[in-house]
Design a protein around this motif. Structure first.
Motif, PDB file in Angstrom:
ATOM      1  N   ASN A 184       0.842  -1.202   0.000  1.00  0.00           N
ATOM      2  CA  ASN A 184       0.000   0.000   0.000  1.00  0.00           C
ATOM      3  C   ASN A 184       0.874   1.248   0.000  1.00  0.00           C
ATOM      4  OD1 ASN A 184       0.890   0.293   2.678  1.00  0.00           O
ATOM      5  ND2 ASN A 184      -0.993  -0.529   3.550  1.00  0.00           N
ATOM      6  N   TRP A 185       0.259   2.405   0.164  1.00  0.00           N
ATOM      7  CA  TRP A 185       1.000   3.674   0.084  1.00  0.00           C
ATOM      8  C   TRP A 185       1.972   3.848   1.249  1.00  0.00           C
ATOM      9  CZ3 TRP A 185       0.669   7.943   3.502  1.00  0.00           C
ATOM     10  CH2 TRP A 185      -0.288   7.819   4.528  1.00  0.00           C
ATOM     11  N   THR A 268       2.478  -1.781   7.217  1.00  0.00           N
ATOM     12  CA  THR A 268       1.391  -1.530   6.263  1.00  0.00           C
ATOM     13  C   THR A 268       0.207  -0.816   6.893  1.00  0.00           C
ATOM     14  OG1 THR A 268       0.498  -3.739   6.698  1.00  0.00           O
ATOM     15  CG2 THR A 268       1.996  -3.511   4.818  1.00  0.00           C
ATOM     16  N   ARG A 388       1.771   0.723  -9.050  1.00  0.00           N
ATOM     17  CA  ARG A 388       2.191   1.101  -7.707  1.00  0.00           C
ATOM     18  C   ARG A 388       3.410   2.007  -7.755  1.00  0.00           C
ATOM     19  NH1 ARG A 388      -0.047   2.180  -3.398  1.00  0.00           N
ATOM     20  NH2 ARG A 388      -1.186   0.188  -3.413  1.00  0.00           N
TER      21      ARG A 388
END
Length: 442
Positions: A184-185, A268, A388
């Motif tokens: 994820n980011w 995360t 991503r």
């Protein structure tokens, strides 16, 4: 009216001078890092060749890491380096799971530690190091590697790091990549940050023959350095940065190996990320309080080749983020006081608001540029989808922006070490050769 206008202009002048001083201080202190970028883009890092294979011990401080510890040990066993020259020691630190059993089954020697008062990686490393010295006094280890339990290594890792040690380095860090960049980011933000640190800080330092800094995991320290220190004596919240500052003050140069590739698991969830980075921020404050004076002194008194390293390390641990926070708070206070009528400085509102915007915008844009530059230069090395990678360039500045409240929180709140659960087990064979993922060039 003339008197009110004069007061307003005086207040405005004071605000402008204050904001200019903050901007000028940042510019003077950190412009050299732009030169680092120029060095990386225009010069190749020096390559080394080893004449001798040296004997190493691996130290892994692990707390409830049964899900991932075997992957690290397997990647060490898969090295293209003589296995008889690598011994793996796991310190099962206050574990409540079967980390010790899993590590033994994978081929490591395990020392179990139970101490609820002295908590932290530094204490665990000191325990393991002294256990090795007392249990295996004639082992003949020339240097000790430190890894986190969630790491996995490229198959050439030890061969590449051996070149650096054989070249005379007393300590060295390595290329830190991410095994879950694509999660994820948040994990992507960590990934870009560590790649940026490897590429545009440590590689530049290596090229310029100054000292690098170790960063958490993936480094070695020569046996003579540790014996001279009497063990692992660095116990602040960021023991890695403490070791770096202490070593640089003492004139020990920390090297860097861009061809030794390590993959690290990143948090995360924002909660885990907040806790970890708050600890880092608090640790940096601690290191600054303990070692800033020594680094300032070293800038003027160390041997000629180590003076800039002291300055660079001082800027690394300096609470620069606090300057931004002070500037934002100062200008926000001016705006609030103006609106409430406490201060008759209405003309200053526009200046303060623009200063807050300027500060935040410049920070975001600076991080965006570094994010883009890092991502494109390390594109083939990043284990993530194309989407991503592109998205990370947009989210990275906002990930870094969250450091502002974290830095303020760490300043006023007591921060302690909190374990982060690692669960991402990988097929080590996929990480066997970094050439398949665009091996970093020397």
């Amino acid at each position: 009216m003339f008197q009110e206008l004069s007061q307003s202009m005086a207040a405005l002048s004071f605000i402008d001078i204050f904001n200019f001083c903050v901007f000028f201080t940042f510019t003077v202190c950190y412009t050299y890092q732009l030169y680092y970028v120029f060095v990386v883009l225009t010069r190749k890092a020096p390559a080394q060749v080893a004449k001798t294979d040296h004997k190493f011990a691996v130290l892994v401080a692990a707390r409830n890491e049964s899900a991932v510890i075997s992957d690290l040990i397997s990647s060490i066993k898969a090295q293209d380096y003589p296995q008889e020259l690598i011994d793996v020691y796991v310190i099962a630190d206050n574990c409540t799971d079967d980390t010790a059993a899993v590590a033994r089954k994978a081929g490591a020697t395990v020392f179990s530690r139970s101490n609820q008062e002295k908590v932290g990686k530094g204490y665990a490393l000191d325990f393991g190091l002294k256990a090795i010295w007392s249990t295996y006094p004639d082992a003949g280890y020339e240097a000790y590697f430190v890894f986190d339990a969630d790491n996995v290594l490229d198959a050439h890792y030890f061969a590449e790091m051996n070149k650096v040690f054989d070249g005379g380095a007393q300590a060295s860090t390595s290329y830190r990549n991410s095994k879950n960049f694509d999660s994820n980011w948040i994990s992507a933000g960590y990934g870009v940050w560590f790649l940026r640190e490897a590429k545009f800080l440590n590689q530049a330092r290596l090229t310029l023959n100054t000292s690098c800094a170790v960063s958490g995991t993936g480094f070695f320290i020569a046996d003579e350095v540790l014996r001279r220190a009497g063990g692992w004596k660095w116990h602040l919240l960021t023991e890695d940065i403490e070791f770096s500052a202490s070593s640089i003050i003492d004139g020990v140069r920390i090297a860097y190996c861009p061809t030794a590739v390590l993959y690290d698991e990143q948090p995360t969830t924002f909660r885990d990320s907040w806790n970890q980075r708050a600890r880092w921020a608090k640790g940096f404050y601690q290191v600054f309080a303990h070692y800033a004076a020594g680094l300032v002194k070293g800038i003027f008194t160390n041997e000629r080749g180590h003076r800039f390293a002291c300055y660079d390390m001082l800027m690394t641990i300096a609470p620069g983020m606090l300057l931004s926070i002070i500037s934002i708070i100062f200008n926000a206070a001016i705006v609030v006081l103006s609106f409430t009528g406490v201060m008759s400085v209405g003309v200053a509102i526009a200046s303060s608001l623009s200063s807050i915007f300027f500060c935040l915008f410049n920070y975001v844009m600076f991080m965006f540029v570094f994010g883009v530059l890092t991502t494109f230069m390390e594109w083939d090395s990043i284990r993530a989808s194309r989407r991503r990678k592109l998205l990370s360039m947009v989210t990275f500045p906002f990930f870094m922006l969250t450091y502002i409240p974290i830095a303020l929180y760490a300043l006023v709140k007591k921060t302690t070490w909190k374990p982060i659960k690692h669960t991402i087990s990988v097929d080590v064979s996929e990480y066997a050769d970094a050439k398949q993922m665009g091996r970093p060039a020397a």
